[in-house]
Design a protein around this motif. Structure first.
Motif, PDB file in Angstrom:
ATOM      1  N   PRO A  96      48.632  24.656  53.954  1.00  0.00           N
ATOM      2  CA  PRO A  96      47.667  25.581  54.624  1.00  0.00           C
ATOM      3  C   PRO A  96      46.296  24.913  55.185  1.00  0.00           C
ATOM      4  O   PRO A  96      45.758  23.926  54.735  1.00  0.00           O
ATOM      5  CB  PRO A  96      47.249  26.633  53.514  1.00  0.00           C
ATOM      6  CG  PRO A  96      48.114  26.320  52.298  1.00  0.00           C
ATOM      7  CD  PRO A  96      48.727  24.911  52.457  1.00  0.00           C
ATOM      8  N   GLU A  97      45.924  25.392  56.307  1.00  0.00           N
ATOM      9  CA  GLU A  97      44.541  24.531  56.768  1.00  0.00           C
ATOM     10  C   GLU A  97      43.453  24.984  55.960  1.00  0.00           C
ATOM     11  O   GLU A  97      43.218  26.037  55.207  1.00  0.00           O
ATOM     12  CB  GLU A  97      44.455  25.068  58.363  1.00  0.00           C
ATOM     13  CG  GLU A  97      45.443  25.015  59.292  1.00  0.00           C
ATOM     14  CD  GLU A  97      44.854  25.217  60.575  1.00  0.00           C
ATOM     15  OE1 GLU A  97      44.065  26.104  60.860  1.00  0.00           O
ATOM     16  OE2 GLU A  97      45.664  24.881  61.577  1.00  0.00           O
ATOM     17  N   GLY A  98      42.379  24.163  55.915  1.00  0.00           N
ATOM     18  CA  GLY A  98      41.235  24.339  54.890  1.00  0.00           C
ATOM     19  C   GLY A  98      41.359  23.983  53.743  1.00  0.00           C
ATOM     20  O   GLY A  98      40.585  24.333  52.970  1.00  0.00           O
ATOM     21  N   THR A  99      42.455  23.598  53.123  1.00  0.00           N
ATOM     22  CA  THR A  99      42.659  22.816  51.827  1.00  0.00           C
ATOM     23  C   THR A  99      42.875  21.546  51.860  1.00  0.00           C
ATOM     24  O   THR A  99      43.443  20.900  52.897  1.00  0.00           O
ATOM     25  CB  THR A  99      43.844  23.626  51.120  1.00  0.00           C
ATOM     26  OG1 THR A  99      44.856  23.393  51.837  1.00  0.00           O
ATOM     27  CG2 THR A  99      43.720  25.214  51.192  1.00  0.00           C
ATOM     28  N   ALA A 100      42.297  20.811  50.635  1.00  0.00           N
ATOM     29  CA  ALA A 100      42.822  19.228  50.631  1.00  0.00           C
ATOM     30  C   ALA A 100      44.301  19.133  50.200  1.00  0.00           C
ATOM     31  O   ALA A 100      44.954  20.148  49.779  1.00  0.00           O
ATOM     32  CB  ALA A 100      42.078  18.874  49.462  1.00  0.00           C
ATOM     33  N   ALA A 101      44.887  18.057  50.517  1.00  0.00           N
ATOM     34  CA  ALA A 101      46.225  17.441  50.129  1.00  0.00           C
ATOM     35  C   ALA A 101      46.596  18.023  48.658  1.00  0.00           C
ATOM     36  O   ALA A 101      47.748  18.298  48.396  1.00  0.00           O
ATOM     37  CB  ALA A 101      46.559  16.412  50.714  1.00  0.00           C
ATOM     38  N   VAL A 102      45.703  17.634  47.673  1.00  0.00           N
ATOM     39  CA  VAL A 102      45.770  17.757  46.581  1.00  0.00           C
ATOM     40  C   VAL A 102      44.518  18.675  45.933  1.00  0.00           C
ATOM     41  O   VAL A 102      43.357  18.332  46.130  1.00  0.00           O
ATOM     42  CB  VAL A 102      45.733  16.347  45.792  1.00  0.00           C
ATOM     43  CG1 VAL A 102      45.955  16.826  44.163  1.00  0.00           C
ATOM     44  CG2 VAL A 102      47.136  15.645  46.144  1.00  0.00           C
ATOM     45  N   MET A 103      44.801  19.525  45.012  1.00  0.00           N
ATOM     46  CA  MET A 103      43.679  20.471  44.341  1.00  0.00           C
ATOM     47  C   MET A 103      43.951  20.585  42.995  1.00  0.00           C
ATOM     48  O   MET A 103      45.081  20.274  42.435  1.00  0.00           O
ATOM     49  CB  MET A 103      43.629  21.780  45.089  1.00  0.00           C
ATOM     50  CG  MET A 103      43.869  21.937  46.497  1.00  0.00           C
ATOM     51  SD  MET A 103      43.687  23.403  47.289  1.00  0.00           S
ATOM     52  CE  MET A 103      42.301  24.424  46.503  1.00  0.00           C
ATOM     53  N   ARG A 104      42.884  20.750  42.164  1.00  0.00           N
ATOM     54  CA  ARG A 104      42.995  20.745  40.757  1.00  0.00           C
ATOM     55  C   ARG A 104      42.222  22.231  40.379  1.00  0.00           C
ATOM     56  O   ARG A 104      41.356  22.655  41.083  1.00  0.00           O
ATOM     57  CB  ARG A 104      41.768  19.793  40.345  1.00  0.00           C
ATOM     58  CG  ARG A 104      40.278  20.015  40.712  1.00  0.00           C
ATOM     59  CD  ARG A 104      39.511  18.751  40.157  1.00  0.00           C
ATOM     60  NE  ARG A 104      38.227  19.046  40.413  1.00  0.00           N
ATOM     61  CZ  ARG A 104      37.208  20.038  40.005  1.00  0.00           C
ATOM     62  NH1 ARG A 104      37.536  20.861  38.852  1.00  0.00           N
ATOM     63  NH2 ARG A 104      35.834  20.214  40.370  1.00  0.00           N
ATOM     64  N   ASP A 105      43.098  22.565  39.310  1.00  0.00           N
ATOM     65  CA  ASP A 105      42.917  23.892  38.724  1.00  0.00           C
ATOM     66  C   ASP A 105      41.590  23.476  37.935  1.00  0.00           C
ATOM     67  O   ASP A 105      41.533  22.647  37.147  1.00  0.00           O
ATOM     68  CB  ASP A 105      43.644  24.341  37.874  1.00  0.00           C
ATOM     69  CG  ASP A 105      43.617  25.839  37.390  1.00  0.00           C
ATOM     70  OD1 ASP A 105      42.430  26.083  37.571  1.00  0.00           O
ATOM     71  OD2 ASP A 105      44.443  26.225  36.840  1.00  0.00           O
TER      72      ASP A 105
ATOM     73  N   LYS B  60      40.894  33.992  49.728  1.00  0.00           N
ATOM     74  CA  LYS B  60      39.480  34.460  50.439  1.00  0.00           C
ATOM     75  C   LYS B  60      38.688  33.164  50.358  1.00  0.00           C
ATOM     76  O   LYS B  60      38.221  32.715  49.506  1.00  0.00           O
ATOM     77  CB  LYS B  60      39.082  35.819  49.759  1.00  0.00           C
ATOM     78  CG  LYS B  60      38.008  36.439  50.320  1.00  0.00           C
ATOM     79  CD  LYS B  60      37.477  37.768  49.623  1.00  0.00           C
ATOM     80  CE  LYS B  60      36.442  38.466  50.425  1.00  0.00           C
ATOM     81  NZ  LYS B  60      36.205  39.550  49.569  1.00  0.00           N
ATOM     82  N   GLY B  61      37.950  33.034  51.448  1.00  0.00           N
ATOM     83  CA  GLY B  61      36.763  32.091  51.579  1.00  0.00           C
ATOM     84  C   GLY B  61      37.384  30.825  51.908  1.00  0.00           C
ATOM     85  O   GLY B  61      36.649  29.913  52.417  1.00  0.00           O
ATOM     86  N   ILE B  62      38.592  30.582  52.122  1.00  0.00           N
ATOM     87  CA  ILE B  62      38.966  29.233  52.622  1.00  0.00           C
ATOM     88  C   ILE B  62      39.087  29.384  54.108  1.00  0.00           C
ATOM     89  O   ILE B  62      39.645  30.241  54.786  1.00  0.00           O
ATOM     90  CB  ILE B  62      40.502  28.941  52.053  1.00  0.00           C
ATOM     91  CG1 ILE B  62      40.594  28.696  50.609  1.00  0.00           C
ATOM     92  CG2 ILE B  62      40.968  27.737  52.951  1.00  0.00           C
ATOM     93  CD1 ILE B  62      41.974  28.441  49.949  1.00  0.00           C
ATOM     94  N   LYS B  63      38.437  28.572  54.806  1.00  0.00           N
ATOM     95  CA  LYS B  63      38.361  28.692  56.325  1.00  0.00           C
ATOM     96  C   LYS B  63      39.267  27.588  56.860  1.00  0.00           C
ATOM     97  O   LYS B  63      39.535  26.531  56.544  1.00  0.00           O
ATOM     98  CB  LYS B  63      36.599  28.052  56.629  1.00  0.00           C
ATOM     99  CG  LYS B  63      35.729  28.886  55.907  1.00  0.00           C
ATOM    100  CD  LYS B  63      35.934  30.211  56.229  1.00  0.00           C
ATOM    101  CE  LYS B  63      34.611  31.167  55.660  1.00  0.00           C
ATOM    102  NZ  LYS B  63      34.958  32.555  55.735  1.00  0.00           N
ATOM    103  N   SER B  64      39.802  28.136  57.779  1.00  0.00           N
ATOM    104  CA  SER B  64      40.858  27.256  58.691  1.00  0.00           C
ATOM    105  C   SER B  64      40.293  26.187  59.602  1.00  0.00           C
ATOM    106  O   SER B  64      39.035  26.308  59.776  1.00  0.00           O
ATOM    107  CB  SER B  64      41.839  28.264  59.700  1.00  0.00           C
ATOM    108  OG  SER B  64      40.983  28.605  60.709  1.00  0.00           O
TER     109      SER B  64
END
Length: 209
Positions: A108-117, A157-161
């Motif tokens: 998805p756009e607006g997200t880093a390639a790797v995310m942490r919980d 919600k809140g993630i911007k493209s």
């Protein structure tokens, strides 16, 4: 002097500050959006609302996430989003019909390639966002993917493209010189009116002479 003229000139004088402040604010926000820095950086952390195994079916209404704003992530972070396949099922309509739909994974756009919980040391890779899917079309979700050990589900919600960042950033960068120009015009007019008042032998309270 006519009271209306005095009020108009007071408003013009205020635009010296509005123009200067608007120029700085629009310029800084526009630059942050275009460079994806500060609060506009790509999302790198999330709080999982639910976790499910590959092939398992999860009921969205039990997670509290709105069906149209779902972000699905996979762990480990080496999972290729293109290999992920997710199936959504709708609620059962009054006719007894239950619709199904396949969603193909893509980062998805607006997200880093790797995310942490925030509550889990594992790393996840975002695989898809169900934007545009209505609540009647997404009541159950099931996903599979090459090498996936588990899937996490949270709100998008809140993630911007990237498109939103680019469009809004360019708009603000265009507005910045407009604010600057209005502020300079207000300063010029205020000084001009002050000079005219002094030449007439009157007094003025304007700070910009």
């Amino acid at each position: 002097m006519n009271p209306l003229v005095q009020r108009f000139r007071a408003v013009v004088a205020m635009w010296i500050f509005v123009g200067g402040g608007g120029f700085l604010l629009a310029g800084l926000l526009g630059l942050a959006l275009l460079t994806q820095t500060g609060p506009f950086a790509a999302a790198s952390a999330f709080s999982a609302d639910a976790e499910f195994a590959p092939g398992a079916e999860i009921k969205i209404s039990d997670t509290g996430v709105r069906p149209g704003d779902i972000l699905i992530l996979a762990t480990p972070a080496t999972v290729d989003p293109a290999s992920v396949r997710c199936t959504t099922k709708s609620r059962v309509y009054s006719t007894g019909e239950q619709r199904s739909r396949e969603l193909t994974g893509a980062r998805p756009e607006g997200t880093a390639a790797v995310m942490r919980d925030r509550g889990d040391p594992r790393r996840f890779t975002p695989v898809l966002v169900t934007g545009g899917v209505t609540w009647m079309d997404t009541d159950f979700v099931s996903c599979t993917g090459d090498g996936a050990e588990a899937f996490a589900l949270t709100t998008a919600k809140g993630i911007k493209s990237d498109g939103f960042r680019l469009g809004t950033g360019l708009l603000l960068m265009l507005l910045a010189p407009v604010f600057a120009g209005l502020g300079c015009l207000a300063l010029y007019l205020t000084r001009k009116w002050n000079r005219e008042a002094r030449l007439r032998g009157g007094s003025t309270n304007w700070p910009y002479r």
